[in-house]
Write a protein that holds these residues in place. Sequence first.
Motif, PDB file in Angstrom:
ATOM      1  N   GLU A  83      50.180  38.278  42.280  1.00 52.59           N
ATOM      2  CA  GLU A  83      49.887  38.541  40.871  1.00 52.59           C
ATOM      3  C   GLU A  83      49.715  40.028  40.548  1.00 52.59           C
ATOM      4  O   GLU A  83      50.220  40.495  39.515  1.00 52.59           O
ATOM      5  CB  GLU A  83      48.644  37.769  40.436  1.00 52.59           C
ATOM      6  CG  GLU A  83      48.314  37.952  38.962  1.00 52.59           C
ATOM      7  CD  GLU A  83      47.099  37.154  38.545  1.00 52.59           C
ATOM      8  OE1 GLU A  83      46.773  37.153  37.338  1.00 52.59           O
ATOM      9  OE2 GLU A  83      46.460  36.524  39.417  1.00 52.59           O
ATOM     10  N   PRO A  84      49.024  40.833  41.377  1.00 52.29           N
ATOM     11  CA  PRO A  84      48.862  42.247  41.034  1.00 52.29           C
ATOM     12  C   PRO A  84      50.182  42.994  40.874  1.00 52.29           C
ATOM     13  O   PRO A  84      50.257  43.970  40.139  1.00 52.29           O
ATOM     14  CB  PRO A  84      48.056  42.804  42.214  1.00 52.29           C
ATOM     15  CG  PRO A  84      47.314  41.630  42.753  1.00 52.29           C
ATOM     16  CD  PRO A  84      48.258  40.477  42.599  1.00 52.29           C
ATOM     17  N   ALA A  87      52.332  41.000  37.669  1.00 52.06           N
ATOM     18  CA  ALA A  87      51.770  41.227  36.336  1.00 52.06           C
ATOM     19  C   ALA A  87      52.229  42.540  35.728  1.00 52.06           C
ATOM     20  O   ALA A  87      52.068  42.753  34.514  1.00 52.06           O
ATOM     21  CB  ALA A  87      50.251  41.208  36.405  1.00 52.06           C
ATOM     22  N   SER A  88      52.806  43.417  36.543  1.00 54.07           N
ATOM     23  CA  SER A  88      53.142  44.744  36.038  1.00 54.07           C
ATOM     24  C   SER A  88      54.615  45.115  36.155  1.00 54.07           C
ATOM     25  O   SER A  88      55.031  46.152  35.653  1.00 54.07           O
ATOM     26  CB  SER A  88      52.309  45.807  36.773  1.00 54.07           C
ATOM     27  OG  SER A  88      52.559  45.761  38.171  1.00 54.07           O
TER      28      SER A  88
END
Length: 224
Positions: A83-84, A87-88
């Motif tokens: 996710e980290p 998400a970007s």
Amino acid sequence: TPLVNPDQETTFALLGDQGTFMLLGFTVSAKLVKMQDELGIDLVHYAGDLCYAGMSGDLTPFNGDDIDDEFGHIWDLWGIQTEPTAASRPLMTTPGNHESFYNYTQFNSRYKMPHASSNGNGNYWFSYDYANVHVTSISTEECFDATCPQMIWLENDLAAAVSNRDKYPWIVLSMHRPMYCSDESTSFGNKFQQAVEPLVLKYDVDLVIQGHMHAYERYFVCDE
């Protein structure tokens, strides 16, 4: 999607066979998170076998304690650990053999690749353009005969990519199982090499991303 500039620098993170607690997948994700801003990573592409929610290719009906079955909570873990990054920046996926449980239900329910814009087929074969790079993704779990839909689509996609090379000069092909490697089980002359290598050479593909063998190898082909 960034503006198209053929001369720009584009940075991809390319991974395969990552896993979660198996294969040190959490460690790899943590390293990627640490590096992604430092290196200016624009996009992440996985060449199959994402999380190993199922370990065996020989499926048996679920009985609650069958290690050869697929477990959805492992997919959840993989989603949390990635996710980290996801998400970007875009996270793209090529299917591997460990995604195939129950007709790819978990994989297809969680990830949607841009197949419609390239006349592809779901998560199985598709292509996309990002910055100055054209990425073509195919499934090594599908038919590789010359008359199969995937192979007809692959040649058409690569031909179109070549004709558009003034905007997207880099052509990258992603497939899970290798065309060739030093392991005896995937030796020179296997079906993937016979089917795909002629197209790679014909359309001057710049880079082929592969996984499956849990080892790093690269090749230089000399014309002499």
